[in-house]
Design a protein around this motif. Structure first.
Motif, PDB file in Angstrom:
ATOM      1  N   THR A 296       1.400  -4.051  -6.971  1.00  0.00           N
ATOM      2  CA  THR A 296       1.447  -4.274  -5.533  1.00  0.00           C
ATOM      3  C   THR A 296       1.409  -2.943  -4.818  1.00  0.00           C
ATOM      4  O   THR A 296       2.042  -1.993  -5.259  1.00  0.00           O
ATOM      5  CB  THR A 296       2.732  -5.034  -5.124  1.00  0.00           C
ATOM      6  N   ILE A 297       0.662  -2.886  -3.735  1.00  0.00           N
ATOM      7  CA  ILE A 297       0.610  -1.686  -2.894  1.00  0.00           C
ATOM      8  C   ILE A 297       1.000  -2.077  -1.478  1.00  0.00           C
ATOM      9  O   ILE A 297       0.430  -3.011  -0.908  1.00  0.00           O
ATOM     10  CB  ILE A 297      -0.783  -1.042  -2.909  1.00  0.00           C
ATOM     11  N   PHE A 298       2.001  -1.384  -0.957  1.00  0.00           N
ATOM     12  CA  PHE A 298       2.375  -1.482   0.453  1.00  0.00           C
ATOM     13  C   PHE A 298       1.740  -0.281   1.129  1.00  0.00           C
ATOM     14  O   PHE A 298       2.161   0.850   0.885  1.00  0.00           O
ATOM     15  CB  PHE A 298       3.899  -1.392   0.639  1.00  0.00           C
ATOM     16  N   ASP A 299       0.714  -0.476   1.927  1.00  0.00           N
ATOM     17  CA  ASP A 299       0.049   0.631   2.619  1.00  0.00           C
ATOM     18  C   ASP A 299       0.479   0.587   4.081  1.00  0.00           C
ATOM     19  O   ASP A 299      -0.088  -0.132   4.895  1.00  0.00           O
ATOM     20  CB  ASP A 299      -1.463   0.522   2.484  1.00  0.00           C
ATOM     21  N   TYR A 300       1.504   1.374   4.398  1.00  0.00           N
ATOM     22  CA  TYR A 300       2.054   1.361   5.749  1.00  0.00           C
ATOM     23  C   TYR A 300       1.106   1.992   6.758  1.00  0.00           C
ATOM     24  O   TYR A 300       1.180   1.681   7.941  1.00  0.00           O
ATOM     25  CB  TYR A 300       3.417   2.063   5.773  1.00  0.00           C
ATOM     26  N   SER A 301       0.200   2.857   6.321  1.00  0.00           N
ATOM     27  CA  SER A 301      -0.739   3.458   7.275  1.00  0.00           C
ATOM     28  C   SER A 301      -1.784   2.444   7.738  1.00  0.00           C
ATOM     29  O   SER A 301      -2.201   2.464   8.893  1.00  0.00           O
ATOM     30  CB  SER A 301      -1.412   4.698   6.677  1.00  0.00           C
ATOM     31  N   SER A 302      -2.207   1.531   6.867  1.00  0.00           N
ATOM     32  CA  SER A 302      -3.165   0.500   7.271  1.00  0.00           C
ATOM     33  C   SER A 302      -2.454  -0.764   7.754  1.00  0.00           C
ATOM     34  O   SER A 302      -3.051  -1.587   8.448  1.00  0.00           O
ATOM     35  CB  SER A 302      -4.099   0.151   6.117  1.00  0.00           C
ATOM     36  N   GLY A 303      -1.195  -0.944   7.349  1.00  0.00           N
ATOM     37  CA  GLY A 303      -0.448  -2.121   7.774  1.00  0.00           C
ATOM     38  C   GLY A 303      -0.652  -3.343   6.889  1.00  0.00           C
ATOM     39  O   GLY A 303      -0.401  -4.463   7.317  1.00  0.00           O
ATOM     40  N   TYR A 304      -1.083  -3.143   5.634  1.00  0.00           N
ATOM     41  CA  TYR A 304      -1.342  -4.259   4.731  1.00  0.00           C
ATOM     42  C   TYR A 304      -0.612  -4.091   3.405  1.00  0.00           C
ATOM     43  O   TYR A 304      -0.320  -2.980   2.977  1.00  0.00           O
ATOM     44  CB  TYR A 304      -2.847  -4.402   4.447  1.00  0.00           C
ATOM     45  N   VAL A 305      -0.359  -5.228   2.757  1.00  0.00           N
ATOM     46  CA  VAL A 305       0.201  -5.288   1.410  1.00  0.00           C
ATOM     47  C   VAL A 305      -0.801  -6.025   0.544  1.00  0.00           C
ATOM     48  O   VAL A 305      -1.341  -7.052   0.954  1.00  0.00           O
ATOM     49  CB  VAL A 305       1.541  -6.067   1.387  1.00  0.00           C
ATOM     50  N   ALA A 306      -1.045  -5.509  -0.658  1.00  0.00           N
ATOM     51  CA  ALA A 306      -1.938  -6.189  -1.592  1.00  0.00           C
ATOM     52  C   ALA A 306      -1.240  -6.326  -2.943  1.00  0.00           C
ATOM     53  O   ALA A 306      -0.604  -5.389  -3.412  1.00  0.00           O
ATOM     54  CB  ALA A 306      -3.238  -5.413  -1.766  1.00  0.00           C
ATOM     55  N   THR A 307      -1.355  -7.515  -3.534  1.00  0.00           N
ATOM     56  CA  THR A 307      -0.802  -7.765  -4.861  1.00  0.00           C
ATOM     57  C   THR A 307      -1.926  -8.221  -5.768  1.00  0.00           C
ATOM     58  O   THR A 307      -2.652  -9.167  -5.442  1.00  0.00           O
ATOM     59  CB  THR A 307       0.294  -8.848  -4.819  1.00  0.00           C
ATOM     60  N   ARG A 308      -2.041  -7.535  -6.886  1.00  0.00           N
ATOM     61  CA  ARG A 308      -3.039  -7.912  -7.903  1.00  0.00           C
ATOM     62  C   ARG A 308      -2.302  -8.608  -9.036  1.00  0.00           C
ATOM     63  O   ARG A 308      -1.455  -8.009  -9.685  1.00  0.00           O
ATOM     64  CB  ARG A 308      -3.756  -6.674  -8.420  1.00  0.00           C
ATOM     65  N   LEU A 309      -2.607  -9.894  -9.231  1.00  0.00           N
ATOM     66  CA  LEU A 309      -2.019 -10.663 -10.325  1.00  0.00           C
ATOM     67  C   LEU A 309      -2.996 -10.635 -11.494  1.00  0.00           C
ATOM     68  O   LEU A 309      -4.113 -11.143 -11.388  1.00  0.00           O
ATOM     69  CB  LEU A 309      -1.757 -12.109  -9.896  1.00  0.00           C
TER      70      LEU A 309
END
Length: 113
Positions: free
Chosen positions: A24-37
Motif C-alpha cells: 500500500t502507498i499513501f501518497d499525501y502529495s497527490s492525495g491518493y492511497v493505492a493498495t496492490r493485492l
C-alpha cells in the motif's frame, strides 16, 4: 513493515502474509492511497479522506505507538472496504493525478476506484 518518506510525503506499507500479501502507498502529495493485492492481481485506489486517514505526522506516531505498545489506543484506526466495480487500466491522465509512486505500484494492473 511501514516506511515513511517525509521528504516525498509518501508512506509505504508492506504486508507479507502468503496468499494475502499486499503493498500500500499513501501518497499525501497527490492525495491518493493505492493498495496492490497480490492474490487478486489488482490495484485499489481511493482519495485520501482526512476524516478517516490520519495526517502523515499522525500516521508515524500511530506506527510508533503500535510498535512500542503492541496495541493502539486511538480512535484513528483505518479500516477500508473496497467494493468491486468497473476496472480500468491506468492511462497517462490517471497517472498524472495519482502520482509516480502509485504508478510504479499499479502499472499494468486493473485499477478499481
Amino acid at each position: 513493515t511501514m516506511t515513511i518518506h517525509n521528504a516525498n510525503q509518501i508512506v509505504e506499507v508492506h504486508v507479507g502474509s502468503g496468499l494475502y500479501s499486499s503493498d500500500t502507498i499513501f501518497d499525501y502529495s497527490s492525495g491518493y492511497v493505492a493498495t496492490r493485492l497480490f492474490s487478486r492481481n489488482a490495484c485499489f485506489i481511493m482519495k485520501i479522506n482526512k476524516e478517516y486517514i490520519p495526517e502523515l505526522q499522525e500516521l508515524g506516531r500511530l506506527a510508533f505507538e503500535r510498535q512500542t505498545m503492541k496495541e493502539v489506543y486511538s480512535p484513528n484506526n483505518v479500516w477500508v472496504r473496497f467494493q468491486s466495480g468497473n476496472s480500468i487500466f491506468g492511462r497517462a491522465k490517471e497517472w498524472l493525478i495519482y502520482g509516480r509512486a502509485i504508478e510504479q505500484l499499479c502499472a499494468g494492473l486493473p485499477l478499481y476506484q
